[in-house]
Motif scaffolding. Structure first.
Motif, PDB file in Angstrom:
ATOM      1  N   ARG A   1     -10.990   2.853  -9.931  1.00 40.46           N
ATOM      2  CA  ARG A   1     -11.662   1.619 -10.319  1.00 40.46           C
ATOM      3  C   ARG A   1     -11.360   0.535  -9.301  1.00 40.46           C
ATOM      4  NH1 ARG A   1     -10.592  -0.097 -16.246  1.00 40.46           N
ATOM      5  NH2 ARG A   1     -12.141   1.557 -16.566  1.00 40.46           N
ATOM      6  N   ILE A   2     -12.420  -0.112  -8.825  1.00 37.34           N
ATOM      7  CA  ILE A   2     -12.263  -1.222  -7.894  1.00 37.34           C
ATOM      8  C   ILE A   2     -13.157  -2.366  -8.362  1.00 37.34           C
ATOM      9  CG2 ILE A   2     -11.648   0.212  -5.910  1.00 37.34           C
ATOM     10  CD1 ILE A   2     -14.508   0.036  -4.954  1.00 37.34           C
ATOM     11  N   PRO A   3     -12.876  -3.600  -7.954  1.00 41.14           N
ATOM     12  CA  PRO A   3     -13.696  -4.738  -8.380  1.00 41.14           C
ATOM     13  C   PRO A   3     -15.149  -4.586  -7.938  1.00 41.14           C
ATOM     14  CG  PRO A   3     -11.639  -5.486  -7.403  1.00 41.14           C
ATOM     15  CD  PRO A   3     -11.730  -4.012  -7.131  1.00 41.14           C
TER      16      PRO A   3
ATOM     17  N   ARG B   1      -9.219  -7.498  -2.119  1.00 39.66           N
ATOM     18  CA  ARG B   1      -9.216  -6.831  -3.411  1.00 39.66           C
ATOM     19  C   ARG B   1      -9.250  -5.315  -3.244  1.00 39.66           C
ATOM     20  NH1 ARG B   1     -12.638 -11.236  -4.648  1.00 39.66           N
ATOM     21  NH2 ARG B   1     -14.511  -9.950  -4.304  1.00 39.66           N
ATOM     22  N   LEU B   2      -9.933  -4.861  -2.215  1.00 33.13           N
ATOM     23  CA  LEU B   2      -9.982  -3.423  -1.942  1.00 33.13           C
ATOM     24  C   LEU B   2      -8.596  -2.914  -1.569  1.00 33.13           C
ATOM     25  CD1 LEU B   2     -12.167  -1.198  -1.830  1.00 33.13           C
ATOM     26  CD2 LEU B   2     -12.348  -1.623   0.621  1.00 33.13           C
ATOM     27  N   ARG B   3      -7.888  -3.682  -0.759  1.00 27.43           N
ATOM     28  CA  ARG B   3      -6.520  -3.300  -0.406  1.00 27.43           C
ATOM     29  C   ARG B   3      -5.622  -3.324  -1.645  1.00 27.43           C
ATOM     30  NH1 ARG B   3      -7.781  -6.156   4.437  1.00 27.43           N
ATOM     31  NH2 ARG B   3      -7.089  -8.137   3.535  1.00 27.43           N
ATOM     32  N   GLY B   4      -5.853  -4.312  -2.519  1.00 27.28           N
ATOM     33  CA  GLY B   4      -5.067  -4.404  -3.740  1.00 27.28           C
ATOM     34  C   GLY B   4      -5.271  -3.228  -4.662  1.00 27.28           C
ATOM     35  N   ALA B   5      -6.442  -2.599  -4.598  1.00 26.38           N
ATOM     36  CA  ALA B   5      -6.715  -1.417  -5.418  1.00 26.38           C
ATOM     37  C   ALA B   5      -6.203  -0.143  -4.764  1.00 26.38           C
ATOM     38  CB  ALA B   5      -8.214  -1.297  -5.668  1.00 26.38           C
TER      39      ALA B   5
ATOM     40  N   MET C   1      -7.791   3.396 -14.291  1.00 20.24           N
ATOM     41  CA  MET C   1      -7.915   4.579 -13.444  1.00 20.24           C
ATOM     42  C   MET C   1      -6.901   4.499 -12.313  1.00 20.24           C
ATOM     43  SD  MET C   1     -12.033   5.081 -13.233  1.00 20.24           S
ATOM     44  CE  MET C   1     -13.007   5.166 -14.741  1.00 20.24           C
ATOM     45  N   PRO C   2      -6.430   5.632 -11.825  1.00 19.95           N
ATOM     46  CA  PRO C   2      -5.384   5.610 -10.817  1.00 19.95           C
ATOM     47  C   PRO C   2      -5.896   5.227  -9.451  1.00 19.95           C
ATOM     48  CG  PRO C   2      -6.105   7.854 -11.223  1.00 19.95           C
ATOM     49  CD  PRO C   2      -6.815   6.989 -12.219  1.00 19.95           C
ATOM     50  N   SER C   3      -4.969   4.725  -8.616  1.00 24.90           N
ATOM     51  CA  SER C   3      -5.279   4.538  -7.202  1.00 24.90           C
ATOM     52  C   SER C   3      -5.247   5.903  -6.544  1.00 24.90           C
ATOM     53  CB  SER C   3      -4.246   3.617  -6.556  1.00 24.90           C
ATOM     54  OG  SER C   3      -4.284   2.338  -7.152  1.00 24.90           O
ATOM     55  N   PRO C   4      -6.011   6.099  -5.467  1.00 25.76           N
ATOM     56  CA  PRO C   4      -6.012   7.398  -4.811  1.00 25.76           C
ATOM     57  C   PRO C   4      -4.661   7.691  -4.176  1.00 25.76           C
ATOM     58  CG  PRO C   4      -7.194   5.783  -3.496  1.00 25.76           C
ATOM     59  CD  PRO C   4      -6.882   5.129  -4.793  1.00 25.76           C
ATOM     60  N   ALA C   5      -4.216   8.926  -4.313  1.00 24.72           N
ATOM     61  CA  ALA C   5      -2.945   9.322  -3.721  1.00 24.72           C
ATOM     62  C   ALA C   5      -3.018   9.189  -2.204  1.00 24.72           C
ATOM     63  CB  ALA C   5      -2.626  10.771  -4.102  1.00 24.72           C
ATOM     64  N   GLU C   6      -1.941   8.773  -1.609  1.00 25.75           N
ATOM     65  CA  GLU C   6      -1.887   8.583  -0.157  1.00 25.75           C
ATOM     66  C   GLU C   6      -2.229   9.885   0.553  1.00 25.75           C
ATOM     67  OE1 GLU C   6      -1.700   6.388   3.194  1.00 25.75           O
ATOM     68  OE2 GLU C   6      -1.422   5.647   1.144  1.00 25.75           O
ATOM     69  N   GLY C   7      -3.196   9.827   1.454  1.00 28.48           N
ATOM     70  CA  GLY C   7      -3.573  10.999   2.227  1.00 28.48           C
ATOM     71  C   GLY C   7      -4.614  11.859   1.551  1.00 28.48           C
ATOM     72  N   ALA C   8      -4.910  11.630   0.259  1.00 30.98           N
ATOM     73  CA  ALA C   8      -5.909  12.438  -0.436  1.00 30.98           C
ATOM     74  C   ALA C   8      -7.300  12.055   0.050  1.00 30.98           C
ATOM     75  CB  ALA C   8      -5.804  12.225  -1.944  1.00 30.98           C
ATOM     76  N   PRO C   9      -8.219  13.019   0.149  1.00 33.99           N
ATOM     77  CA  PRO C   9      -9.571  12.698   0.628  1.00 33.99           C
ATOM     78  C   PRO C   9     -10.305  11.795  -0.364  1.00 33.99           C
ATOM     79  CG  PRO C   9      -9.471  14.954  -0.212  1.00 33.99           C
ATOM     80  CD  PRO C   9      -8.057  14.447  -0.172  1.00 33.99           C
ATOM     81  N   LEU C  10     -11.126  10.920   0.164  1.00 30.65           N
ATOM     82  CA  LEU C  10     -11.917  10.025  -0.663  1.00 30.65           C
ATOM     83  C   LEU C  10     -13.386  10.422  -0.594  1.00 30.65           C
ATOM     84  CD1 LEU C  10     -10.409   6.538   0.284  1.00 30.65           C
ATOM     85  CD2 LEU C  10     -10.037   7.809  -1.834  1.00 30.65           C
ATOM     86  N   ARG C  11     -14.080  10.210  -1.694  1.00 29.93           N
ATOM     87  CA  ARG C  11     -15.512  10.514  -1.744  1.00 29.93           C
ATOM     88  C   ARG C  11     -16.229   9.365  -2.447  1.00 29.93           C
ATOM     89  NH1 ARG C  11     -18.951  14.615  -1.041  1.00 29.93           N
ATOM     90  NH2 ARG C  11     -20.825  14.742  -2.340  1.00 29.93           N
TER      91      ARG C  11
END
Length: 259
Positions: free
Chosen positions: A28-30, A75-79, A1-11
């Motif tokens: 997807r994250i660990p 790991r969160l930063r890595g994702a 799954m893709p990483s969120p685009a920079e600046g895109a809102p997260l939910r």
């Protein structure tokens, strides 16, 4: 799954299962980072790092728990999701603009129970989406002690909210939605009498006496088979005027027998 685009809102979704999504879909994250995000998302404000470490890694030494927390953050930063959290030297918090479904529906549920004018005026805007959200378990399948505590608190809140919402819908003459909300509470806890009472009231308000009687009989049978109990006089009173086979007044209580 893709990483969120920079600046895109997260939910962050916690109801029905954990999910982190950006504008491009799920991220997807660990698993350890999922637990970290979920724990922080459950709180309305900043959380002490020591509290996070202690609850996410119970039984570990303080040093090891804090090392595991640092690894989860790495790991969160890595994702590519580092912007989901504001990380301070002593506290963690969700970043501004990160939406959480639980917080939204928790506010709705509490408003329904408080009976505020704002909620009563907004009943026309509430529909199947809110009923569906209030029908979902919090983090199903998660066995962490902190997750189980939060899940039980949410279960009680949402059941009361669904019953209250059914009443609001009846008042607004939205009978189909009233039945849906009450039925959702019944599905969530089949032995809960107040949920069945809300369903019976919705049927009666719409003029569907046969549906009300069918709902009552189904609950009475379930209650007898599962617990060996009978419905309370209050529930019997809701259907007492439909098709009683026999009734008698004994002291302050009326007893009704149904075939």
């Amino acid at each position: 799954m893709p990483s969120p685009a920079e600046g895109a809102p997260l939910r962050i979704t916690l109801l029905g299962g954990f999910r982190l999504a950006g504008a491009d879909g799920s991220v997807r994250i660990p698993a350890g980072s999922e637990r970290l995000l979920a724990y922080v998302a459950l709180r309305p404000g900043p959380v002490a790092r020591s509290d996070v470490a202690e609850n996410l890694w119970p039984g570990a030494s303080e040093a090891r728990a804090h090392a595991s927390l640092r690894s989860a953050l790495t790991r969160l930063r890595g994702a590519g999701c580092c912007r989901a959290l504001d990380t301070g030297p002593a506290e963690l918090a969700l970043a501004d603009g990160v939406a959480v479904d639980l917080q939204e529906l928790r506010a709705l549920a509490r408003g329904l129970l408080d009976g505020t004018d704002a909620v009563r005026g907004a009943v026309e805007a509430i529909g199947t989406g809110e009923i569906d959200g209030l029908s979902r378990d919090l983090l199903p399948g998660w066995c962490d002690e902190w997750a189980l505590r939060e899940a039980e608190e949410w279960r009680q809140l949402r059941l009361h909210a669904l019953e209250a919402l059914a009443g609001h819908f009846v008042g607004a003459r939205r009978y189909g939605h009233a039945v849906s909300a009450a039925a959702a509470a019944v599905r969530a806890e089949p032995l809960r009498e107040s949920a069945h009472a809300a369903l019976i009231r919705a049927h009666l308000a719409e003029g569907n006496q046969s549906e009300a009687l069918r709902a009552f009989r189904a609950y009475r049978t379930l209650l007898r088979n599962e617990l060996g109990l009978s419905p309370t006089p209050a529930l019997l009173g809701l259907v007492a005027g439909l098709r009683p086979d026999a009734s008698r007044v004994d002291g302050h209580h009326a007893a009704v027998t149904w075939r």
